[in-house]
Scaffold this motif. Structure first.
Motif, PDB file in Angstrom:
ATOM      1  N   GLY A  44      -4.362  -4.513   0.871  1.00 59.31           N
ATOM      2  CA  GLY A  44      -3.446  -3.487   0.441  1.00 59.31           C
ATOM      3  C   GLY A  44      -4.178  -2.470  -0.446  1.00 59.31           C
ATOM      4  O   GLY A  44      -5.397  -2.389  -0.435  1.00 59.31           O
ATOM      5  N   GLU A  45      -3.401  -1.727  -1.161  1.00 59.40           N
ATOM      6  CA  GLU A  45      -4.035  -0.810  -2.103  1.00 59.40           C
ATOM      7  C   GLU A  45      -4.010  -1.475  -3.488  1.00 59.40           C
ATOM      8  O   GLU A  45      -2.936  -1.617  -4.084  1.00 59.40           O
ATOM      9  CB  GLU A  45      -3.306   0.541  -2.105  1.00 59.40           C
ATOM     10  CG  GLU A  45      -3.773   1.507  -3.171  1.00 59.40           C
ATOM     11  CD  GLU A  45      -5.288   1.624  -3.273  1.00 59.40           C
ATOM     12  OE1 GLU A  45      -5.966   1.718  -2.241  1.00 59.40           O
ATOM     13  OE2 GLU A  45      -5.800   1.597  -4.409  1.00 59.40           O
ATOM     14  N   SER A  95      -4.435  -5.126   6.109  1.00 56.64           N
ATOM     15  CA  SER A  95      -3.883  -4.905   4.767  1.00 56.64           C
ATOM     16  C   SER A  95      -3.554  -6.229   4.085  1.00 56.64           C
ATOM     17  O   SER A  95      -3.452  -6.296   2.859  1.00 56.64           O
ATOM     18  CB  SER A  95      -2.629  -4.038   4.853  1.00 56.64           C
ATOM     19  OG  SER A  95      -1.696  -4.630   5.738  1.00 56.64           O
ATOM     20  N   ASN A 110      -8.093   3.325  -1.528  1.00 58.22           N
ATOM     21  CA  ASN A 110      -7.949   4.546  -0.733  1.00 58.22           C
ATOM     22  C   ASN A 110      -8.127   5.795  -1.587  1.00 58.22           C
ATOM     23  O   ASN A 110      -8.085   6.912  -1.069  1.00 58.22           O
ATOM     24  CB  ASN A 110      -6.608   4.564   0.018  1.00 58.22           C
ATOM     25  CG  ASN A 110      -5.399   4.571  -0.917  1.00 58.22           C
ATOM     26  OD1 ASN A 110      -5.392   5.197  -1.955  1.00 58.22           O
ATOM     27  ND2 ASN A 110      -4.351   3.860  -0.505  1.00 58.22           N
ATOM     28  N   LEU A 115      -0.209   3.989   1.456  1.00 61.28           N
ATOM     29  CA  LEU A 115      -0.488   4.680   2.722  1.00 61.28           C
ATOM     30  C   LEU A 115      -0.127   3.749   3.881  1.00 61.28           C
ATOM     31  O   LEU A 115       0.183   2.569   3.674  1.00 61.28           O
ATOM     32  CB  LEU A 115      -1.960   5.091   2.799  1.00 61.28           C
ATOM     33  CG  LEU A 115      -2.496   5.999   1.677  1.00 61.28           C
ATOM     34  CD1 LEU A 115      -3.933   6.406   1.968  1.00 61.28           C
ATOM     35  CD2 LEU A 115      -1.617   7.226   1.473  1.00 61.28           C
ATOM     36  N   ARG A 116      -0.183   4.301   5.077  1.00 60.93           N
ATOM     37  CA  ARG A 116       0.099   3.504   6.283  1.00 60.93           C
ATOM     38  C   ARG A 116      -0.950   3.843   7.342  1.00 60.93           C
ATOM     39  O   ARG A 116      -0.608   4.397   8.400  1.00 60.93           O
ATOM     40  CB  ARG A 116       1.507   3.828   6.823  1.00 60.93           C
ATOM     41  CG  ARG A 116       2.645   3.303   5.966  1.00 60.93           C
ATOM     42  CD  ARG A 116       2.740   1.773   6.027  1.00 60.93           C
ATOM     43  NE  ARG A 116       3.813   1.260   5.177  1.00 60.93           N
ATOM     44  CZ  ARG A 116       3.688   1.015   3.870  1.00 60.93           C
ATOM     45  NH1 ARG A 116       2.533   1.248   3.237  1.00 60.93           N
ATOM     46  NH2 ARG A 116       4.711   0.539   3.199  1.00 60.93           N
ATOM     47  N   CYS A 117      -2.216   3.559   7.064  1.00 64.07           N
ATOM     48  CA  CYS A 117      -3.261   3.881   8.032  1.00 64.07           C
ATOM     49  C   CYS A 117      -2.939   3.171   9.339  1.00 64.07           C
ATOM     50  O   CYS A 117      -2.642   1.966   9.351  1.00 64.07           O
ATOM     51  CB  CYS A 117      -4.619   3.462   7.499  1.00 64.07           C
ATOM     52  SG  CYS A 117      -4.996   4.293   5.952  1.00 64.07           S
ATOM     53  N   CYS A 155       0.842  -1.188   0.000  1.00 65.98           N
ATOM     54  CA  CYS A 155       0.000   0.000   0.000  1.00 65.98           C
ATOM     55  C   CYS A 155       0.879   1.239   0.000  1.00 65.98           C
ATOM     56  O   CYS A 155       1.980   1.225   0.538  1.00 65.98           O
ATOM     57  CB  CYS A 155      -0.903  -0.011   1.229  1.00 65.98           C
ATOM     58  SG  CYS A 155      -2.096   1.345   1.202  1.00 65.98           S
ATOM     59  N   TYR A 204      -4.428   2.044  11.872  1.00 67.10           N
ATOM     60  CA  TYR A 204      -5.197   0.911  12.399  1.00 67.10           C
ATOM     61  C   TYR A 204      -5.109  -0.311  11.483  1.00 67.10           C
ATOM     62  O   TYR A 204      -5.717  -1.346  11.740  1.00 67.10           O
ATOM     63  CB  TYR A 204      -6.678   1.302  12.555  1.00 67.10           C
ATOM     64  CG  TYR A 204      -7.239   1.956  11.305  1.00 67.10           C
ATOM     65  CD1 TYR A 204      -7.596   1.204  10.207  1.00 67.10           C
ATOM     66  CD2 TYR A 204      -7.366   3.343  11.224  1.00 67.10           C
ATOM     67  CE1 TYR A 204      -8.071   1.788   9.057  1.00 67.10           C
ATOM     68  CE2 TYR A 204      -7.853   3.945  10.084  1.00 67.10           C
ATOM     69  CZ  TYR A 204      -8.202   3.165   8.992  1.00 67.10           C
ATOM     70  OH  TYR A 204      -8.649   3.761   7.854  1.00 67.10           O
ATOM     71  N   CYS A 205      -4.365  -0.166  10.384  1.00 66.38           N
ATOM     72  CA  CYS A 205      -4.368  -1.221   9.358  1.00 66.38           C
ATOM     73  C   CYS A 205      -2.986  -1.778   9.079  1.00 66.38           C
ATOM     74  O   CYS A 205      -2.783  -2.992   9.077  1.00 66.38           O
ATOM     75  CB  CYS A 205      -4.976  -0.644   8.079  1.00 66.38           C
ATOM     76  SG  CYS A 205      -4.953  -1.782   6.694  1.00 66.38           S
ATOM     77  N   MET A 206      -2.041  -0.886   8.835  1.00 68.14           N
ATOM     78  CA  MET A 206      -0.727  -1.325   8.324  1.00 68.14           C
ATOM     79  C   MET A 206       0.362  -0.473   8.962  1.00 68.14           C
ATOM     80  O   MET A 206       0.551   0.677   8.573  1.00 68.14           O
ATOM     81  CB  MET A 206      -0.729  -1.137   6.809  1.00 68.14           C
ATOM     82  CG  MET A 206       0.447  -1.726   6.115  1.00 68.14           C
ATOM     83  SD  MET A 206       0.256  -1.443   4.347  1.00 68.14           S
ATOM     84  CE  MET A 206       1.599  -2.404   3.717  1.00 68.14           C
TER      85      MET A 206
HETATM   86 FE1  SF4 Z   1      -4.986   2.403   4.622  1.00 67.87          FE
HETATM   87 FE2  SF4 Z   1      -6.154   0.736   2.862  1.00 67.87          FE
HETATM   88 FE3  SF4 Z   1      -3.536   1.014   2.934  1.00 67.87          FE
HETATM   89 FE4  SF4 Z   1      -4.779  -0.222   4.931  1.00 67.87          FE
HETATM   90  S1  SF4 Z   1      -4.650  -0.942   2.864  1.00 67.87           S
HETATM   91  S2  SF4 Z   1      -3.087   1.249   5.051  1.00 67.87           S
HETATM   92  S3  SF4 Z   1      -6.679   0.976   5.001  1.00 67.87           S
HETATM   93  S4  SF4 Z   1      -5.030   2.620   2.455  1.00 67.87           S
END
Ligand code: SF4
Ligand code: SAM
Length: 321
Positions: free
Chosen positions: A66-67, A317, A95, A22-24, A20, A26-28
């Motif tokens: 993931g993304e 993720s 995302n 991003l690094r949200c 991904c 609560y997720c990754m």
């Molecule tokens: Fe954020 Fe989606 Fe990446 Fe998880 S997989 S870190 S929710 S964008």
């Protein structure tokens, strides 16, 4: 097909990558291990499985990660999924930050709908949650673009303690005709270390702005959201509160991780290693039997309320949400 509790499992979520941009939080988590390219299923392998799932009665496939848009060829994969006999709808969860680049190809591939994840319209908060700048602007642009291309869009927001003060602002997307769904934080992976925002409190906050919000029977897509409508909103607002309001008796889904593991329930690590079967030369009948056995034995319900019983340790993720 029906599982042993009589639920009709017609919805498959396919994660096409663990990676991904991003690094949200609560997720990754930052610094988490990346799966090697050879470990994830190729598109050919995924399509072979999709054909077998369709034979079991799967009608809706959601592409996730993931993304998903960090993996090359995602739009072509959507096109190929759409051509699988039996598959009626193909949707995407993203995302939204890379959508602008892929929007035309996805629309051309016949994508039926897209869910875009955005937890807040506050740019600074979004940066704190995702670890990246520019997320809110990118999502706004993507929402507009996908709608202009005729692809229905929904917004998904995880309810976090720190976004409590911004839920009404985010819900204003519904004034423009975009359904907004608030998702209760699930204690999966690193999500268990975060503080969520209670869905009932969020609904009460929304009712301060739209006092006539009332439950409706709307069904948008294939998910379990409870929707609320207001005369002032062009689209409904939904809640997916899997933890506090269990809806397992109506669950219609299974999940395939990017490493080819079939997961019949979020909470448990049991399932079927379809990659092992695929790569050891199993024929279609053997793989189909493994899928059917796993789906039939889907657990009755999750155990978020007794987290000590959870056996799943994968990150969201890695599972695909
Ligand atoms: Fe954020 Fe989606 Fe990446 Fe998880 S997989 S870190 S929710 S964008
Ligand atoms: N990257 C894409 C995205 O963010 O939409 C697709 C994958 S992401 C894992 C799918 C969904 O799972 C997102 O809407 C995300 O917010 C949600 N999610 C991730 N971790 C979660 C958690 N612990 N509880 C609830 N939802 C979660």
């Amino acid at each position: 097909m029906l599982d042993k509790f009589g639920r009709n499992i017609d919805y498959l979520r396919i994660s096409i990558t663990d990676r991904c941009n991003l690094r949200c939080k609560y997720c990754m988590p930052a610094g988490c291990d990346m799966v090697g390219h050879e470990d994830i299923l190729s598109y050919e392998e995924l399509l072979r499985l999709a054909q077998l799932f369709a034979r079991t009665g799967v009608r809706h496939v959601r592409v996730t990660g993931g993304e998903p848009l960090v993996r090359k060829g995602a739009a072509d994969f959507v096109r190929e999924l759409k051509a699988v006999p039996g598959v009626e709808k193909v949707s995407l969860t993203t995302n939204g930050t890379l959508l602008e680049k892929h929007a035309l190809a996805l629309a051309g591939a016949g994508l039926d709908s897209v869910n875009i994840s955005l937890d807040t319209t506050d740019a600074a908060l979004a940066r704190e949650i995702t670890g990246s700048d520019g997320v809110v602007d990118a999502v706004r642009a993507s929402v507009g673009l996908m709608r202009s291309l005729g692809v229905p869009v929904k917004l998904n927001a995880v309810l976090l303690a720190e976004t409590a003060g911004t839920v009404t602002e985010l819900a204003r997307f519904a004034e423009e005709g975009v359904p907004v769904r608030f998702i209760e934080l699930m204690p999966m992976g690193v999500g268990r270390f975060e503080r969520g925002y209670d869905p009932d409190a969020a609904l009460a906050a929304l009712r301060c702005v739209w006092p006539d919000l009332h439950p409706v029977d709307a069904r948008i897509g294939f998910g379990p959201a409870q929707y609320y409508a207001s005369a002032a909103l062009k689209a409904p607002i939904g809640f997916i509160d899997a933890v506090s309001h269990r809806f397992c008796s109506g669950c219609n889904r299974v999940r395939l991780t990017s490493r080819g593991f079939l997961k019949p329930c979020l909470c448990f690590d049991e399932g079927a290693d379809l990659r092992e079967l695929l790569r050891s030369g199993a024929d279609d009948a053997e793989i189909l039997a493994a899928i059917e056995g796993c789906v039939f034995n889907k657990p009755r319900q999750h155990c978020f309320d007794t987290p000590q019983d959870m056996t799943e340790s994968r990150l969201m993720s890695q599972i695909g949400g």
